[in-house]
Scaffold this motif. Structure first.
Motif, PDB file in Angstrom:
ATOM      1  N   ALA A 124      50.607   9.928  63.494  1.00 58.07           N
ATOM      2  CA  ALA A 124      49.380  10.653  63.856  1.00 58.07           C
ATOM      3  C   ALA A 124      49.481  12.100  63.368  1.00 58.07           C
ATOM      4  N   PRO A 125      49.443  12.309  62.047  1.00 59.68           N
ATOM      5  CA  PRO A 125      49.693  13.661  61.519  1.00 59.68           C
ATOM      6  C   PRO A 125      48.667  14.702  61.947  1.00 59.68           C
ATOM      7  N   SER A 128      48.984  15.486  65.612  1.00 58.92           N
ATOM      8  CA  SER A 128      50.233  16.208  65.847  1.00 58.92           C
ATOM      9  C   SER A 128      50.104  17.675  65.449  1.00 58.92           C
ATOM     10  N   LEU A 129      49.486  17.920  64.290  1.00 59.49           N
ATOM     11  CA  LEU A 129      49.332  19.298  63.843  1.00 59.49           C
ATOM     12  C   LEU A 129      48.383  20.066  64.756  1.00 59.49           C
ATOM     13  N   GLU A 130      47.386  19.369  65.284  1.00 58.66           N
ATOM     14  CA  GLU A 130      46.472  20.028  66.207  1.00 58.66           C
ATOM     15  C   GLU A 130      47.199  20.427  67.496  1.00 58.66           C
ATOM     16  N   ARG A 131      48.051  19.553  67.988  1.00 60.07           N
ATOM     17  CA  ARG A 131      48.832  19.909  69.171  1.00 60.07           C
ATOM     18  C   ARG A 131      49.817  21.034  68.858  1.00 60.07           C
ATOM     19  N   HIS A 179      57.515  18.807  55.434  1.00 57.51           N
ATOM     20  CA  HIS A 179      57.157  18.296  54.097  1.00 57.51           C
ATOM     21  C   HIS A 179      55.659  18.006  53.988  1.00 57.51           C
ATOM     22  N   ILE A 180      54.852  18.845  54.641  1.00 57.37           N
ATOM     23  CA  ILE A 180      53.402  18.773  54.545  1.00 57.37           C
ATOM     24  C   ILE A 180      52.924  19.980  53.751  1.00 57.37           C
ATOM     25  N   PRO A 181      52.273  19.782  52.601  1.00 58.31           N
ATOM     26  CA  PRO A 181      51.748  20.923  51.847  1.00 58.31           C
ATOM     27  C   PRO A 181      50.751  21.712  52.695  1.00 58.31           C
ATOM     28  N   ALA A 182      50.858  23.027  52.639  1.00 61.18           N
ATOM     29  CA  ALA A 182      49.960  23.880  53.429  1.00 61.18           C
ATOM     30  C   ALA A 182      49.773  25.194  52.701  1.00 61.18           C
ATOM     31  N   ARG A 183      48.567  25.753  52.817  1.00 62.89           N
ATOM     32  CA  ARG A 183      48.268  26.998  52.117  1.00 62.89           C
ATOM     33  C   ARG A 183      47.618  28.015  53.055  1.00 62.89           C
ATOM     34  N   ALA A 205      46.056  22.449  55.644  1.00 59.18           N
ATOM     35  CA  ALA A 205      47.165  21.510  55.448  1.00 59.18           C
ATOM     36  C   ALA A 205      46.640  20.261  54.754  1.00 59.18           C
ATOM     37  N   TRP A 206      47.445  19.730  53.838  1.00 56.82           N
ATOM     38  CA  TRP A 206      47.069  18.549  53.056  1.00 56.82           C
ATOM     39  C   TRP A 206      47.518  17.291  53.796  1.00 56.82           C
ATOM     40  N   VAL A 207      46.549  16.566  54.345  1.00 57.06           N
ATOM     41  CA  VAL A 207      46.838  15.360  55.115  1.00 57.06           C
ATOM     42  C   VAL A 207      45.856  14.275  54.694  1.00 57.06           C
TER      43      VAL A 207
END
Length: 266
Positions: A124-125, A128-131, A179-183, A205-207
């Motif tokens: 649940a990427p 998870s990032l939202e949390r 290891h999640i691309p993010a800018r 974030a690239w998801v």
């Protein structure tokens, strides 16, 4: 939503500057999220317009004559469109993988890496990032004046407070450690919260094949009140104004930005 933006940056120097160059990322671009109705830069000299590595509009302003102050103004009218946050980014020719690169400002230490792993679930990427975003804001409450623009993600995370730039740098460090691309994204924010300034920073974030926005300072993934100016791997790549000079002694910079809502006339 239609917005007007007025952003003025003034530099004054202790003594004469012999020569200076300013790199201006102050021009937004049309996208599925925003439509630029009008936009102007008011500069002391004509600037060279080009595109930087990340696809941002870049103006290079060079003053070859002696000067003791510089005034830069950006102003325009834009419309923020009611699009989906995860819309594709057709104009970006770079692979998202380039945004895995660590930088001195976003290098995660053990504490940041452990923090990111604590809340991340591979199945649940996005959730998870939202949390992770919400937990990071609890860990680092918004506190103006508590940090410097040169502070690293590790330093502000340990200090436990910061502003939008700091929140973004720590979130970038978390994403890249997973290891999640993010800018890093710089831009403007319309808000009636007087504690928050109009210039703003957030993260994409690239998801699942798309860029998704995370405004950590406001604990939201919605960008319906955001105007994007530029992207990069960190603040140094995307800041609206960055320059160099010969001479001048000490420097004083004053920046004022206002974002106002345009009400439709019936």
């Amino acid at each position: 939503m239609k917005l007007t933006i007025a952003h003025k940056t003034c530099f004054s120097y202790q003594s004469l500057v012999r020569q200076s160059t300013q790199y201006l990322r102050l021009t937004p671009q049309d996208s599925v999220h925003q439509h630029i109705i009008s936009w102007d830069l008011l500069l002391p000299e004509e600037a060279i317009c080009t595109t930087d590595t990340w696809g941002n509009v870049l103006h290079v302003l060079t003053l070859d004559r002696p000067h003791q102050e510089i005034e830069i103004e950006a102003r325009g009218v834009v419309e923020i469109l009611d699009d989906e946050d995860s819309a594709p980014d057709p104009d970006c020719m770079l692979s998202p993988l380039v945004f895995l690169r660590m930088t001195p400002l976003t290098q995660p230490d053990a504490a940041i890496s452990d923090f990111a792993r604590r809340y991340y679930r591979e199945e649940a990427p996005l959730a998870s990032l939202e949390r992770l975003m919400g937990e990071l804001l609890l860990k680092m409450p918004y506190q103006p004046g508590s940090t410097l623009v040169t502070d690293t993600a590790a330093k502000v995370f340990a200090a436990g407070s910061g502003v939008c730039q700091d929140h973004s740098h720590v979130f970038l460090a978390c994403c890249r450690s997973l290891h999640i691309p993010a800018r890093y994204v710089s831009g403007y924010l319309y808000t009636d919260n007087v504690e928050h300034v109009a210039t703003h920073a957030w993260v994409e974030a690239w998801v699942d094949g798309s860029w998704h926005s995370f405004d950590i300072t406001n604990n939201t993934r919605s960008t319906r009140q955001h105007l994007k100016l530029a992207v990069g791997v960190d603040y140094l790549d995307a800041c609206p104004v960055r320059g160099m000079r010969l001479g001048g002694g000490s420097e004083d910079m004053q920046a004022v930005a206002a974002v106002q809502l345009v009400f439709s006339q019936q």
